[in-house]
Design a protein around this motif. Structure first.
Motif, PDB file in Angstrom:
ATOM      1  N   LYS A  38      36.487  41.058  36.563  1.00  0.00           N
ATOM      2  CA  LYS A  38      37.609  40.284  36.030  1.00  0.00           C
ATOM      3  C   LYS A  38      38.860  40.387  36.896  1.00  0.00           C
ATOM      4  O   LYS A  38      39.893  39.818  36.573  1.00  0.00           O
ATOM      5  CB  LYS A  38      37.947  40.783  34.624  1.00  0.00           C
ATOM      6  N   SER A  39      38.775  41.121  37.991  1.00  0.00           N
ATOM      7  CA  SER A  39      39.970  41.467  38.759  1.00  0.00           C
ATOM      8  C   SER A  39      40.610  40.316  39.526  1.00  0.00           C
ATOM      9  O   SER A  39      41.751  40.425  39.952  1.00  0.00           O
ATOM     10  CB  SER A  39      39.652  42.604  39.733  1.00  0.00           C
ATOM     11  N   HIS A  40      39.918  39.221  39.703  1.00  0.00           N
ATOM     12  CA  HIS A  40      40.439  38.088  40.485  1.00  0.00           C
ATOM     13  C   HIS A  40      41.440  37.233  39.719  1.00  0.00           C
ATOM     14  O   HIS A  40      42.146  36.428  40.308  1.00  0.00           O
ATOM     15  CB  HIS A  40      39.280  37.195  40.946  1.00  0.00           C
ATOM     16  N   ASP A  41      41.519  37.399  38.396  1.00  0.00           N
ATOM     17  CA  ASP A  41      42.321  36.518  37.546  1.00  0.00           C
ATOM     18  C   ASP A  41      43.464  37.293  36.896  1.00  0.00           C
ATOM     19  O   ASP A  41      43.234  38.131  36.034  1.00  0.00           O
ATOM     20  CB  ASP A  41      41.422  35.891  36.484  1.00  0.00           C
ATOM     21  N   ILE A  42      44.693  37.004  37.289  1.00  0.00           N
ATOM     22  CA  ILE A  42      45.865  37.706  36.769  1.00  0.00           C
ATOM     23  C   ILE A  42      45.958  37.624  35.252  1.00  0.00           C
ATOM     24  O   ILE A  42      46.471  38.549  34.605  1.00  0.00           O
ATOM     25  CB  ILE A  42      47.165  37.206  37.449  1.00  0.00           C
ATOM     26  N   ALA A  43      45.444  36.579  34.644  1.00  0.00           N
ATOM     27  CA  ALA A  43      45.499  36.441  33.186  1.00  0.00           C
ATOM     28  C   ALA A  43      44.771  37.588  32.487  1.00  0.00           C
ATOM     29  O   ALA A  43      45.138  37.964  31.366  1.00  0.00           O
ATOM     30  CB  ALA A  43      44.905  35.096  32.752  1.00  0.00           C
ATOM     31  N   ASN A  44      43.780  38.174  33.143  1.00  0.00           N
ATOM     32  CA  ASN A  44      43.048  39.290  32.535  1.00  0.00           C
ATOM     33  C   ASN A  44      43.885  40.567  32.444  1.00  0.00           C
ATOM     34  O   ASN A  44      43.530  41.485  31.711  1.00  0.00           O
ATOM     35  CB  ASN A  44      41.766  39.566  33.322  1.00  0.00           C
ATOM     36  N   TYR A  45      44.956  40.651  33.190  1.00  0.00           N
ATOM     37  CA  TYR A  45      45.807  41.843  33.210  1.00  0.00           C
ATOM     38  C   TYR A  45      46.892  41.797  32.139  1.00  0.00           C
ATOM     39  O   TYR A  45      47.528  42.805  31.864  1.00  0.00           O
ATOM     40  CB  TYR A  45      46.494  41.974  34.570  1.00  0.00           C
ATOM     41  N   ARG A  46      47.143  40.625  31.601  1.00  0.00           N
ATOM     42  CA  ARG A  46      48.267  40.433  30.686  1.00  0.00           C
ATOM     43  C   ARG A  46      47.786  40.251  29.259  1.00  0.00           C
ATOM     44  O   ARG A  46      46.854  39.486  29.041  1.00  0.00           O
ATOM     45  CB  ARG A  46      49.073  39.210  31.116  1.00  0.00           C
ATOM     46  N   PRO A  47      48.400  40.890  28.298  1.00  0.00           N
ATOM     47  CA  PRO A  47      49.512  41.845  28.360  1.00  0.00           C
ATOM     48  C   PRO A  47      49.051  43.289  28.483  1.00  0.00           C
ATOM     49  O   PRO A  47      49.852  44.208  28.442  1.00  0.00           O
ATOM     50  CB  PRO A  47      50.216  41.618  27.028  1.00  0.00           C
ATOM     51  N   SER A  48      47.743  43.497  28.641  1.00  0.00           N
ATOM     52  CA  SER A  48      47.189  44.856  28.578  1.00  0.00           C
ATOM     53  C   SER A  48      47.769  45.823  29.594  1.00  0.00           C
ATOM     54  O   SER A  48      47.951  47.000  29.291  1.00  0.00           O
ATOM     55  CB  SER A  48      45.672  44.808  28.743  1.00  0.00           C
TER      56      SER A  48
END
Length: 166
Positions: A21-31
Motif C-alpha cells: 500500500k506504500s505507493h498511495d499517500i491516501a493510505n497514510y492518512r489519517p493513520s
C-alpha cells in the motif's frame, strides 16, 4: 503497543507503511499522524523515524499480471516513484521526520552477477524474495542513517557477498 512503548526509554521508534500500500499517500492518512501522536504520548522522548519500504522485484506477480484497479502501479518503477513520493510527503507532513531510505538503497544498488544486475536477473535470490537486492542493504541503510551518513557511504553497500567476505 502501549506496553512496549512505555516499557523502556526508546531513542528511536520507526514507522512504516505496508509495502503493498506504500505507493498511495491516501493510505497514510489519517493513520500516520494518529500513530505519531500515540507514540509521542507513550514514548515522549523518542525520535520517530520513517522507514521507507521498497518496490517489488520486476518479476513479482503485481507487475507480471498488473491489477486493473486505478492507481495501482503496473511496473517496478511506478511503484518506486509512488512510494518515494508518499514517504517524502508523509515525513514532511509529520513535522520533517527523518527517513531511513531503504527503498532508495534497493533501487540504486546493483549487485553484479554474471554481468547483469539483480533487477534484470529475477532468479538471483533464493529463497524468492520481493527484494531487488541483497537483504543486507536494510541494516546497512539503518546504520548509515543512525551514524549520520548517506546510505551509499556505508561500507556494506555495493559489494557482492564474495567481496564482502574479503
Amino acid at each position: 503497543m502501549k506496553e512496549w512503548l512505555a516499557a523502556d526509554q526508546w531513542d528511536v521508534v520507526t514507522i512504516q507503511m505496508a509495502s503493498i500500500k506504500s505507493h498511495d499517500i491516501a493510505n497514510y492518512r489519517p493513520s500516520a499522524s494518529e500513530l505519531r501522536d500515540y507514540i509521542k504520548k507513550f514514548a515522549p522522548n523518542s525520535e520517530i523515524v520513517v522507514h521507507q519500504t521498497w518496490a517489488y522485484r520486476v518479476d513479482d506477480p503485481r507487475f507480471t499480471k498488473p491489477s486493473e484497479k486505478p492507481g495501482e502501479p503496473a511496473t517496478q518503477e511506478a511503484m518506486y516513484t509512488g512510494l518515494t513520493s508518499a514517504y517524502n510527503t508523509i515525513a514532511r507532513e509529520l513535522g520533517g521526520l527523518r527517513i531511513i531510505p531503504t527503498g532508495d538503497a534497493f533501487t540504486s544498488q546493483t549487485t553484479i552477477l554474471n554481468g547483469a544486475s539483480s533487477r534484470t536477473l529475477p532468479s538471483i535470490q533464493k529463497p524468492r524474495s520481493r527484494a531487488n537486492c541483497p537483504i543486507r542493504s536494510t541494516p546497512c541503510t539503518w546504520l548509515a542513517v543512525e551514524e549520520g551518513q548517506g546510505w551509499q557511504d556505508h561500507p556494506g553497500h555495493g559489494r557482492s557477498s564474495r567481496e564482502h567476505r574479503r
